[in-house]
Motif scaffolding. Structure first.
Motif, short mmCIF file in Angstrom:
data_model
loop_
_atom_site.label_atom_id
_atom_site.label_comp_id
_atom_site.label_asym_id
_atom_site.label_seq_id
_atom_site.Cartn_x
_atom_site.Cartn_y
_atom_site.Cartn_z
N LEU A 223 0.83 -1.20 0.00
CA LEU A 223 0.00 0.00 0.00
C LEU A 223 0.87 1.26 0.00
N ALA A 224 1.98 1.21 0.73
CA ALA A 224 2.92 2.34 0.73
C ALA A 224 3.45 2.60 -0.67
N THR A 225 3.78 1.53 -1.38
CA THR A 225 4.29 1.66 -2.74
C THR A 225 3.22 2.24 -3.66
N TYR A 227 0.84 4.35 -2.79
CA TYR A 227 0.76 5.79 -2.52
C TYR A 227 1.99 6.52 -3.07
N SER A 228 3.13 5.87 -3.01
CA SER A 228 4.35 6.49 -3.52
C SER A 228 4.28 6.70 -5.03
N ASN A 229 3.70 5.71 -5.73
CA ASN A 229 3.66 5.76 -7.21
C ASN A 229 2.34 6.29 -7.76
N GLY A 230 1.33 6.45 -6.88
CA GLY A 230 0.00 6.85 -7.37
C GLY A 230 -0.69 5.73 -8.12
N THR A 231 -0.53 4.50 -7.66
CA THR A 231 -1.13 3.33 -8.31
C THR A 231 -2.41 2.94 -7.59
N GLY A 232 -3.55 3.17 -8.21
CA GLY A 232 -4.84 2.81 -7.62
C GLY A 232 -5.33 3.78 -6.57
N VAL A 233 -4.47 4.75 -6.21
CA VAL A 233 -4.81 5.79 -5.23
C VAL A 233 -4.12 7.08 -5.69
N GLN A 235 -1.49 9.94 -5.64
CA GLN A 235 -0.12 9.94 -5.10
C GLN A 235 -0.07 10.78 -3.82
N ASP A 236 0.56 10.21 -2.78
CA ASP A 236 0.61 10.89 -1.48
C ASP A 236 1.86 10.39 -0.75
N HIS A 237 2.95 11.16 -0.86
CA HIS A 237 4.22 10.71 -0.29
C HIS A 237 4.19 10.67 1.25
N GLN A 238 3.43 11.56 1.85
CA GLN A 238 3.33 11.55 3.31
C GLN A 238 2.68 10.26 3.80
N GLU A 239 1.60 9.85 3.13
CA GLU A 239 0.93 8.61 3.50
C GLU A 239 1.82 7.41 3.19
N ALA A 240 2.57 7.50 2.09
CA ALA A 240 3.50 6.42 1.74
C ALA A 240 4.54 6.23 2.84
N MET A 241 5.10 7.32 3.34
CA MET A 241 6.12 7.23 4.38
C MET A 241 5.53 6.69 5.69
N ARG A 242 4.29 7.08 5.98
CA ARG A 242 3.63 6.56 7.19
C ARG A 242 3.49 5.04 7.12
N ALA A 255 10.53 -2.79 3.27
CA ALA A 255 10.14 -1.48 3.78
C ALA A 255 11.26 -0.87 4.62
N GLN A 256 11.96 -1.69 5.38
CA GLN A 256 13.08 -1.20 6.19
C GLN A 256 14.16 -0.60 5.29
N CYS A 257 14.45 -1.27 4.18
CA CYS A 257 15.47 -0.75 3.25
C CYS A 257 14.98 0.52 2.56
N THR A 258 13.73 0.53 2.15
CA THR A 258 13.17 1.73 1.49
C THR A 258 13.24 2.92 2.43
N LEU A 259 12.83 2.70 3.67
CA LEU A 259 12.86 3.75 4.67
C LEU A 259 14.30 4.22 4.91
N GLY A 260 15.21 3.28 4.99
CA GLY A 260 16.62 3.62 5.18
C GLY A 260 17.16 4.47 4.04
N ARG A 261 16.82 4.10 2.81
CA ARG A 261 17.29 4.87 1.64
C ARG A 261 16.69 6.28 1.65
N CYS A 262 15.39 6.39 2.03
CA CYS A 262 14.75 7.71 2.07
C CYS A 262 15.42 8.62 3.10
N TYR A 263 15.76 8.06 4.27
CA TYR A 263 16.46 8.86 5.28
C TYR A 263 17.88 9.20 4.81
N ALA A 264 18.54 8.25 4.17
CA ALA A 264 19.92 8.50 3.73
C ALA A 264 19.98 9.60 2.68
#
Length: 320
Positions: A223-225, A227-233, A235-242, A255-264
């Motif tokens: 679901l995060a992906t 919201y990140s890509n605007g697929t079926g919903v 696009q909402d990056h804040q909701e994706a990060m949540r 998700a742990q790796c995606t979150l890590g890359r976003c913070y990095a």
């Protein structure tokens, strides 16, 4: 004994008296000591879960054994699970199967599903996926949601039956409509990829949201992906990060790796390489395949002093 058992039920459920687990146990014990199988099984549950008494797996298994010996199907299943886990008794897959089978042959749906698992995994008997399907089907036909999901999975992957995606979807839907998160996720993925049903990302999002609302990490990540890509919903990056945070907290390595890359990289989150390290290390320790390269990447963003601080924080979080 029956009157004592009835009184115990009243105390357990707070019917006509104040709810009192300790008092319930007292009356279950009186009935159990007179040989009432249902009271013996309920006393076993009290010891298993620590309801009105201190948890004691050995006493739980002892009372289940007494009820199982009298033919109580649910106690037989519980006793089989105790042998399977080595919980209060010595670990013994052969005894586990024997008691689970006794219960399953009495028509206990949860035991039938457990026996299917034993055949599927070859635990305590020879692996036989066809026999696994037979027992899953018996339980599924009684409406047991876990068995319906298992049967759907067998059809999806062709285990013990001819692969049939439409039949997989039929069983997934039955379990999903009963609220089983894994089935909701699987039904969502069937819609996402057009397996057994026409491809429909809106329907995929609907079912994955139901699963995500129950805390299923893979569904939260999907679901995060979306919201990140605007697929079926939208696009909402804040909701994706949540949702990435929730999935990561629930142990999803991707998700742990995606979150890590976003913070990095400071993408949709404040740049924080030390925080990035925390999430990527979690994935690394779960042996998530992409974490190795991500760990090399995030270390390049850290000075020696920052790396020491990141390691300190991570080690401290593991101790909590």
């Amino acid at each position: 004994a029956m009157a004592q058992h009835s009184l115990a039920l009243m105390y357990e459920n707070g019917e006509g008296v104040s709810k009192d687990a300790t008092e319930a146990v007292k009356w279950y014990r009186k009935a159990a000591e007179q040989g009432l199988a249902e009271a013996q099984r309920r006393l076993a549950i009290s010891y298993q879960q620590g309801l009105g008494v201190s948890k004691d797996a050995v006493l739980a298994a002892m009372w289940d054994q007494k009820a199982a010996d009298q033919g109580d199907a649910r106690a037989q299943h519980n006793l089989g699970l105790s042998y399977q886990k080595g919980d209060g008794v010595q670990h013994d897959h052969t005894k586990a199967v024997r008691w689970i089978r006794k219960s399953a042959e009495q028509g206990n749906a949860s035991a039938q599903e457990s026996l299917g698992d034993c055949y599927q995994q070859g635990q305590g008997l020879l692996k036989d996926t066809t026999e696994a399907v037979k027992w899953y089907r018996k339980a599924a036909d009684q409406g047991y949601d876990v068995a319906q999901f298992d049967l759907g999975s067998c059809y999806e992957y062709g285990k013990g039956v001819t692969q049939n995606h439409a039949e997989a979807v039929r069983w997934y839907r039955m379990a999903a409509e009963q609220g089983l998160a894994l089935a909701q996720w699987s039904l969502g993925m069937s819609h996402a990829f057009g397996r057994g049903v026409p491809k429909d990302v809106t329907e995929a999002v609907k079912w994955c949201r139901n699963a995500a609302d129950q805390g299923l990490a893979t569904a939260e990540h999907y679901l995060a992906t979306c919201y990140s890509n605007g697929t079926g919903v939208p696009q909402d990056h804040q909701e994706a990060m949540r949702l990435y945070h929730k999935a990561a907290e629930h142990g999803d390595g991707a998700a742990q790796c995606t979150l890590g890359r976003c913070y990095a990289l400071g993408v949709h989150l404040p740049a924080d390489a030390i925080e990035a390290y925390q999430w990527i290390m979690r994935a690394f320790e779960r042996n998530y395949k992409e974490a190795t390269d991500d760990l090399v990447m995030v270390k390049a963003y850290l000075s020696p002093a920052e790396l020491r601080e990141a390691e300190r924080r991570y080690n401290e979080s593991k101790r909590q």
